[in-house]
Design a protein around this motif. Structure first.
Motif, PDB file in Angstrom:
ATOM      1  N   PRO A  67       0.905  -1.284  -0.116  1.00  0.00           N
ATOM      2  CA  PRO A  67      -0.021  -0.098  -0.058  1.00  0.00           C
ATOM      3  C   PRO A  67       0.862   1.189   0.154  1.00  0.00           C
ATOM      4  CG  PRO A  67      -0.732  -1.695   1.517  1.00  0.00           C
ATOM      5  CD  PRO A  67       0.436  -2.245   1.008  1.00  0.00           C
ATOM      6  N   CYS A  69       1.028   5.823  -0.344  1.00  0.00           N
ATOM      7  CA  CYS A  69       0.369   6.890  -0.102  1.00  0.00           C
ATOM      8  C   CYS A  69       0.290   7.999  -1.350  1.00  0.00           C
ATOM      9  CB  CYS A  69       1.271   7.920   0.830  1.00  0.00           C
ATOM     10  SG  CYS A  69       1.331   7.198   2.390  1.00  0.00           S
ATOM     11  N   GLU A 171       5.836  -4.854   7.384  1.00  0.00           N
ATOM     12  CA  GLU A 171       5.214  -3.850   6.586  1.00  0.00           C
ATOM     13  C   GLU A 171       4.307  -4.642   5.725  1.00  0.00           C
ATOM     14  OE1 GLU A 171       6.006  -0.455   6.602  1.00  0.00           O
ATOM     15  OE2 GLU A 171       6.734  -1.029   8.452  1.00  0.00           O
ATOM     16  N   ALA A 174       0.772  -3.869   6.682  1.00  0.00           N
ATOM     17  CA  ALA A 174       0.518  -2.701   7.296  1.00  0.00           C
ATOM     18  C   ALA A 174       0.105  -1.448   6.193  1.00  0.00           C
ATOM     19  CB  ALA A 174       1.905  -2.279   8.129  1.00  0.00           C
ATOM     20  N   GLN A 175      -0.423  -0.650   6.734  1.00  0.00           N
ATOM     21  CA  GLN A 175      -0.761   0.859   5.689  1.00  0.00           C
ATOM     22  C   GLN A 175       0.113   1.675   6.391  1.00  0.00           C
ATOM     23  OE1 GLN A 175      -3.110   0.610   3.808  1.00  0.00           O
ATOM     24  NE2 GLN A 175      -2.900   2.808   3.068  1.00  0.00           N
ATOM     25  N   ASP A 177       2.107   5.138   6.989  1.00  0.00           N
ATOM     26  CA  ASP A 177       1.878   6.552   7.786  1.00  0.00           C
ATOM     27  C   ASP A 177       2.055   7.451   6.759  1.00  0.00           C
ATOM     28  OD1 ASP A 177       1.568   8.825   9.219  1.00  0.00           O
ATOM     29  OD2 ASP A 177       3.368   8.426  10.615  1.00  0.00           O
ATOM     30  N   CYS A 178       0.910   8.079   6.231  1.00  0.00           N
ATOM     31  CA  CYS A 178       0.732   8.913   5.199  1.00  0.00           C
ATOM     32  C   CYS A 178       0.651  10.458   5.743  1.00  0.00           C
ATOM     33  CB  CYS A 178      -0.267   8.682   4.176  1.00  0.00           C
ATOM     34  SG  CYS A 178      -0.290   6.932   3.573  1.00  0.00           S
TER      35      CYS A 178
END
Length: 180
Positions: A67, A69, A171, A174-175, A177-178
């Motif tokens: 994923p 950002c 990771e 995991a999403q 940190d954007c």
């Protein structure tokens, strides 16, 4: 009697001289500015890096995009390179904003331990900074080499230590940190 003691001492010396030392028994000097290019620990890490890159070039790693950002002020892409045993051997984060861009490559050993991170940043004022971070098997930072060209840029001063991914396996699901 002296001849017998001398023979025993010689025999004992031969025995101890032929017993190989384990890695834990080796006394290694610390990495310094003067010796870091040729220090055995750094040479071993470079070898791991070269092996990972050769496996990647040979097509032996599966590539998995994670994923990302996509914000107006910040973009980030993450890619994992996974070996045949399912272990992440390389993890890359690319990102940037309107005025800067960065790439942070992580290299892991066969046990999933971070051993090397290479970061490159650039900014609109023609500043570029490269970081090479070398880690021991127990996760300690052995050496950090930093090279800068250009006038400098505020966020590039302490980057990338706080963004280094020590456990890439975490990771995978995991999403990122954007937040800005």
């Amino acid at each position: 009697m002296h001849e017998r003691i001398g023979t025993l001492a010689l025999l004992a010396g031969c025995i101890f001289a032929t017993v190989p030392a384990s890695a834990a028994d080796k006394v290694v000097s610390p990495v310094t500015k003067k010796n870091w290019h040729n220090h055995p620990a750094i040479v071993d890490i470079r070898k791991l890096f070269q092996e990972n890159e050769a496996e990647l070039k040979a097509g032996n790693f599966v590539t998995k995009d994670l994923p990302a950002c996509e914000l107006p002020s910040r973009q980030m892409e993450r890619t994992a390179f996974i070996d045949a045993q399912g272990r992440i051997r390389k993890f890359v984060v690319n990102g940037g904003s309107d005025d800067s861009a960065y790439r942070l490559e992580h290299h892991y050993d066969e046990k999933g331990r971070l051993r090397f991170a290479f970061g490159r940043t650039g900014a609109v004022n023609d500043t570029t900074v490269e970081h090479r971070l070398y880690y021991s098997e127990d996760g300690k930072l052995l050496w950090h080499d930093r090279k800068q060209r250009g006038p400098g840029y505020p966020f590039l001063m302490d980057w990338p230590q706080k963004y280094v991914v020590r456990d890439a396996a975490k990771e995978l699901g995991a999403q990122p940190d954007c937040r800005d």
